[in-house]
Design a protein around this motif. Structure first.
Motif, PDB file in Angstrom:
ATOM      1  N   PRO A 272       0.810  -1.227   0.000  1.00  0.00           N
ATOM      2  CA  PRO A 272       0.000   0.000   0.000  1.00  0.00           C
ATOM      3  C   PRO A 272       0.844   1.278   0.000  1.00  0.00           C
ATOM      4  CG  PRO A 272      -0.829  -1.563   1.625  1.00  0.00           C
ATOM      5  CD  PRO A 272       0.472  -2.101   1.140  1.00  0.00           C
ATOM      6  N   LEU A 273       1.972   1.262   0.688  1.00  0.00           N
ATOM      7  CA  LEU A 273       2.841   2.436   0.702  1.00  0.00           C
ATOM      8  C   LEU A 273       3.429   2.702  -0.678  1.00  0.00           C
ATOM      9  CD1 LEU A 273       4.699   1.940   4.111  1.00  0.00           C
ATOM     10  CD2 LEU A 273       2.759   3.444   3.606  1.00  0.00           C
ATOM     11  N   LEU A 274       3.790   1.632  -1.394  1.00  0.00           N
ATOM     12  CA  LEU A 274       4.284   1.789  -2.769  1.00  0.00           C
ATOM     13  C   LEU A 274       3.205   2.378  -3.674  1.00  0.00           C
ATOM     14  CD1 LEU A 274       6.459  -1.325  -3.734  1.00  0.00           C
ATOM     15  CD2 LEU A 274       7.112   1.082  -3.892  1.00  0.00           C
ATOM     16  N   LEU A 275       1.978   1.944  -3.491  1.00  0.00           N
ATOM     17  CA  LEU A 275       0.876   2.475  -4.300  1.00  0.00           C
ATOM     18  C   LEU A 275       0.690   3.962  -4.034  1.00  0.00           C
ATOM     19  CD1 LEU A 275      -1.782  -0.389  -3.935  1.00  0.00           C
ATOM     20  CD2 LEU A 275      -0.141  -0.029  -5.783  1.00  0.00           C
ATOM     21  N   ILE A 276       0.790   4.362  -2.772  1.00  0.00           N
ATOM     22  CA  ILE A 276       0.632   5.778  -2.424  1.00  0.00           C
ATOM     23  C   ILE A 276       1.757   6.615  -3.037  1.00  0.00           C
ATOM     24  CG2 ILE A 276       0.689   7.421  -0.509  1.00  0.00           C
ATOM     25  CD1 ILE A 276      -0.689   5.231   1.196  1.00  0.00           C
ATOM     26  N   LEU A 277       2.994   6.133  -2.901  1.00  0.00           N
ATOM     27  CA  LEU A 277       4.130   6.872  -3.451  1.00  0.00           C
ATOM     28  C   LEU A 277       4.069   6.949  -4.967  1.00  0.00           C
ATOM     29  CD1 LEU A 277       7.186   5.777  -1.255  1.00  0.00           C
ATOM     30  CD2 LEU A 277       6.046   7.999  -1.315  1.00  0.00           C
ATOM     31  N   GLY A 278       3.667   5.847  -5.605  1.00  0.00           N
ATOM     32  CA  GLY A 278       3.538   5.857  -7.059  1.00  0.00           C
ATOM     33  C   GLY A 278       2.501   6.853  -7.524  1.00  0.00           C
ATOM     34  N   GLY A 279       1.358   6.887  -6.842  1.00  0.00           N
ATOM     35  CA  GLY A 279       0.318   7.851  -7.193  1.00  0.00           C
ATOM     36  C   GLY A 279       0.768   9.293  -6.971  1.00  0.00           C
ATOM     37  N   TRP A 280       1.475   9.538  -5.874  1.00  0.00           N
ATOM     38  CA  TRP A 280       1.959  10.886  -5.582  1.00  0.00           C
ATOM     39  C   TRP A 280       3.007  11.326  -6.599  1.00  0.00           C
ATOM     40  CZ3 TRP A 280       0.659  15.199  -3.732  1.00  0.00           C
ATOM     41  CH2 TRP A 280       1.603  16.152  -3.339  1.00  0.00           C
ATOM     42  N   ALA A 281       3.914  10.402  -6.959  1.00  0.00           N
ATOM     43  CA  ALA A 281       4.942  10.727  -7.944  1.00  0.00           C
ATOM     44  C   ALA A 281       4.317  11.073  -9.286  1.00  0.00           C
ATOM     45  CB  ALA A 281       5.911   9.553  -8.099  1.00  0.00           C
ATOM     46  N   LEU A 282       3.308  10.326  -9.695  1.00  0.00           N
ATOM     47  CA  LEU A 282       2.648  10.596 -10.976  1.00  0.00           C
ATOM     48  C   LEU A 282       1.935  11.943 -10.937  1.00  0.00           C
ATOM     49  CD1 LEU A 282       1.925   9.556 -13.788  1.00  0.00           C
ATOM     50  CD2 LEU A 282      -0.072   8.433 -12.784  1.00  0.00           C
ATOM     51  N   PHE A 283       1.312  12.260  -9.833  1.00  0.00           N
ATOM     52  CA  PHE A 283       0.593  13.528  -9.696  1.00  0.00           C
ATOM     53  C   PHE A 283       1.559  14.711  -9.773  1.00  0.00           C
ATOM     54  CE2 PHE A 283      -1.562  16.895  -7.263  1.00  0.00           C
ATOM     55  CZ  PHE A 283      -2.782  16.909  -7.922  1.00  0.00           C
ATOM     56  N   GLN A 284       2.755  14.525  -9.256  1.00  0.00           N
ATOM     57  CA  GLN A 284       3.747  15.592  -9.272  1.00  0.00           C
ATOM     58  C   GLN A 284       4.345  15.826 -10.660  1.00  0.00           C
ATOM     59  OE1 GLN A 284       6.745  14.601  -6.313  1.00  0.00           O
ATOM     60  NE2 GLN A 284       5.934  16.172  -4.945  1.00  0.00           N
ATOM     61  N   PHE A 298      -5.257   5.062 -10.850  1.00  0.00           N
ATOM     62  CA  PHE A 298      -6.005   4.455  -9.746  1.00  0.00           C
ATOM     63  C   PHE A 298      -7.195   3.640 -10.255  1.00  0.00           C
ATOM     64  CE2 PHE A 298      -3.634   7.460  -7.112  1.00  0.00           C
ATOM     65  CZ  PHE A 298      -3.337   6.657  -6.013  1.00  0.00           C
ATOM     66  N   VAL A 299      -7.755   4.033 -11.393  1.00  0.00           N
ATOM     67  CA  VAL A 299      -8.813   3.216 -12.009  1.00  0.00           C
ATOM     68  C   VAL A 299      -8.262   1.850 -12.396  1.00  0.00           C
ATOM     69  CG1 VAL A 299     -10.239   2.971 -14.087  1.00  0.00           C
ATOM     70  CG2 VAL A 299     -10.271   5.104 -12.788  1.00  0.00           C
ATOM     71  N   SER A 300      -7.003   1.809 -12.851  1.00  0.00           N
ATOM     72  CA  SER A 300      -6.403   0.522 -13.245  1.00  0.00           C
ATOM     73  C   SER A 300      -6.329  -0.446 -12.075  1.00  0.00           C
ATOM     74  CB  SER A 300      -5.004   0.744 -13.837  1.00  0.00           C
ATOM     75  OG  SER A 300      -4.055   1.080 -12.834  1.00  0.00           O
ATOM     76  N   LEU A 301      -6.278   0.088 -10.852  1.00  0.00           N
ATOM     77  CA  LEU A 301      -6.286  -0.786  -9.673  1.00  0.00           C
ATOM     78  C   LEU A 301      -7.646  -1.448  -9.478  1.00  0.00           C
ATOM     79  CD1 LEU A 301      -4.372   1.458  -7.087  1.00  0.00           C
ATOM     80  CD2 LEU A 301      -3.487  -0.597  -8.200  1.00  0.00           C
ATOM     81  N   VAL A 327      -0.204  -3.076  -9.971  1.00  0.00           N
ATOM     82  CA  VAL A 327       0.755  -2.818  -8.889  1.00  0.00           C
ATOM     83  C   VAL A 327       2.124  -2.490  -9.470  1.00  0.00           C
ATOM     84  CG1 VAL A 327       1.898  -3.786  -6.851  1.00  0.00           C
ATOM     85  CG2 VAL A 327      -0.511  -4.290  -7.282  1.00  0.00           C
ATOM     86  N   TRP A 328       2.511  -3.214 -10.527  1.00  0.00           N
ATOM     87  CA  TRP A 328       3.788  -2.930 -11.194  1.00  0.00           C
ATOM     88  C   TRP A 328       3.831  -1.488 -11.696  1.00  0.00           C
ATOM     89  CZ3 TRP A 328       3.786  -1.649 -16.450  1.00  0.00           C
ATOM     90  CH2 TRP A 328       5.047  -1.364 -16.975  1.00  0.00           C
ATOM     91  N   LEU A 329       2.730  -1.003 -12.263  1.00  0.00           N
ATOM     92  CA  LEU A 329       2.681   0.367 -12.772  1.00  0.00           C
ATOM     93  C   LEU A 329       3.034   1.364 -11.676  1.00  0.00           C
ATOM     94  CD1 LEU A 329       1.921   2.595 -14.808  1.00  0.00           C
ATOM     95  CD2 LEU A 329      -0.460   2.322 -14.052  1.00  0.00           C
TER      96      LEU A 329
END
Length: 503
Positions: A272-284, A298-301, A327-329
């Motif tokens: 879950p922490l990786l998912l949060i960081l990945g989403g934050w990195a993409l948003f930035q 996040f829809v892909s999840l 998850v890989w994404l």
């Protein structure tokens, strides 16, 4: 584009990573429930009845005896490697860095894969299906590909064949398509966002039509139905109990993405922490399209759980083939972030996640090893008891009528949606239709499953016998071996008792 020379070394390196992730699986031969039936199967048409005509073709012409060690998981690994190389080429990666190699371990080894890897009869075909999914999206990933081109038609055929192997590759096509579009946009390459998503949807529709045509043709030759497969389709339940379905889907999502321990039996808090960081990195990193790209990620999840809504909210974990891709994404975006802090934190979390995944894998392997020992010894003990019965003839065939079950108790996790850690002598409450072929696989070749009439003839006497391992828990009556493993009858024997009570 990757050339032959540029793919050989990466392919070898990626396969070495696969071997590291699945070494215990490649180096062992632990049978799972259902393999005892698949090992004796001579007619692969069961796949057509389940709508999986691609799996039928693979078993019929490529791997006719799929219950074997090493080869079938190795074919799955080869499919993962080939699919990953196509994805890397689609997003413009000419050379793979440490980050790409590390994230491949998530792509091929996320623990939801383990729930299908345990079935030798499925896993080779699933590897081919994953390759077909990646091939379809690779074919449409170029800017000059239109829905009217031969390249697009080839993509439709590849995607349709993937779906014919496992229907769950339909949502996986959408998940991988979203992933490629996001990574292309992040790199400033590929088609426009809207055009890329539209082409992915066209591909999915075309692949579904191709699959449906193949299914209609194959079913015209092999009519029939499968009760378990048809039980998964309950679209009406969603309209009758929408809150229940949504609750079940939410619970499944929480378990799959390791928000709790319900799915894997082990905490995977790094995911879950990786998912949060990945989403934050993409948003930035995408100032102009950050909302669209992040929302799509996040829809892909959620996409892999689309079929849950048609199945009353519950689908086997093994069907979620799109989850490792999603998850890989997120993991890949996180560890390749332009923000050094996110990148370092994500690398640490990825290392922790891979270690946790190995813990899950090794727990499963320990359970498989121990239950295999248990079942082998129990089968031998039962046969020894049978052979000591008066009148036993080793050259004579016996139907075994089994009342009750003999559960395997272990302190290792036994995931509820898996066969791992579950004994052949406890599945279905003690099913002689499984126990007999399992014992035949071990070499006790004169044991057969009972007929309904033989069950009716023996069920009352069996209910009065002492349970295993007490003396008298095994008897022989003519050509029927009576075995009482427990006091609680299976559903099959409950029905037999009810039939006799109503006479």
């Amino acid at each position: 584009m990757l050339t032959r020379q540029s793919t050989i070394r990466p392919a070898i390196n990626l396969f070495a990573i696969f071997v590291a992730m699945y070494f215990s699986e490649l180096a062992s031969f632990s049978l799972s429930v259902d393999e005892e039936l698949a090992a004796f199967r001579t007619d692969a048409s069961i796949w057509i009845i389940q709508g999986r005509w691609g799996a039928y073709l693979i078993e019929k012409f490529l791997i006719p005896h799929s219950v074997m060690p090493l080869l079938t998981p190795a074919v799955f690994g080869a499919g993962c490697v080939a699919a990953y190389l196509l994805v890397m080429d689609a997003i413009g990666k000419q050379e793979l860095s440490i980050a790409e190699y590390a994230c491949f371990a998530i792509f091929c080894g996320f623990p939801s894969w383990f729930f299908i890897v345990e079935f030798y009869s499925n896993i080779a075909a699933v590897g081919i299906g994953l390759f077909g999914t990646a091939l379809a999206l690779w074919l449409i990933s170029k800017e000059d590909t239109s829905p009217h081109s031969l390249r697009f038609l080839g993509a439709v055929a590849a995607g349709g064949f993937a779906i014919s192997i496992y229907q769950s590759f339909a949502p996986a096509i959408l998940v991988l398509g979203i992933a490629i579009i996001i990574l292309q946009a992040r790199a400033g390459a590929g088609k426009s966002l809207g055009r890329g998503l539209l082409h992915t949807v066209f591909l999915l529709i075309g692949a579904a039509v191709f699959y449906a045509l193949g299914n209609a043709i194959s079913r015209s030759f092999v009519p029939g139905s499968n009760a378990y497969f048809e039980s998964l389709s309950q679209p009406g339940f969603l309209f009758q109990h929408p809150v229940v379905v949504i609750g079940r889907v939410a619970e499944a999502i929480g378990g799959i993405y390791a928000l709790n321990q319900s799915t894997y039996g082990v905490a995977l808090w790094a995911i879950p922490l990786l998912l949060i960081l990945g989403g934050w990195a993409l948003f930035q990193e995408a100032p102009r399209t950050r909302v669209f790209l992040t929302a799509a990620a996040f829809v892909s999840l959620l996409v892999p759980f689309g079929l849950h809504f048609l199945a009353a909210g519950s689908m086997p974990v093994r069907s979620l083939v799109g989850v490792p891709i999603a998850v890989w994404l997120f993991a890949y975006i996180a560890v390749t972030s332009r923000n050094s802090r996110i990148r370092v934190a994500s690398a640490i979390l990825l290392a922790v996640a891979l270690f946790q995944i190995q813990v899950v894998q090794n727990y499963r392997q320990a359970s498989s090893y121990l239950v295999d020992k248990h079942d082998t010894l129990l089968a031998g003990a039962i046969y020894d008891r049978l052979s000591a019965m008066p009148g036993f003839d080793a050259k004579r065939n016996y139907a075994i009528s089994v009342f009750g079950s003999q559960p395997f108790v272990t302190n290792y996790p036994k995931p509820p949606d898996s066969t791992v850690g579950h004994s052949f002598f406890e599945w279905d409450g003690g099913n002689p239709g499984r126990i007999a072929p399992y014992m035949r696989l071990l070499g006790y070749s004169n044991l057969m499953a009972p007929t309904p009439d033989q069950i009716d003839r023996t069920v009352v006497h069996l209910s009065l016998m002492p349970a295993w391992p007490a003396p008298g828990s095994v008897e022989i009556q003519d050509d029927i071996a009576l075995i009482k493993l427990g006091e609680t009858p299976s559903y099959m024997y409950q029905q037999a008792l009810a039939r006799l009570a109503n006479r």
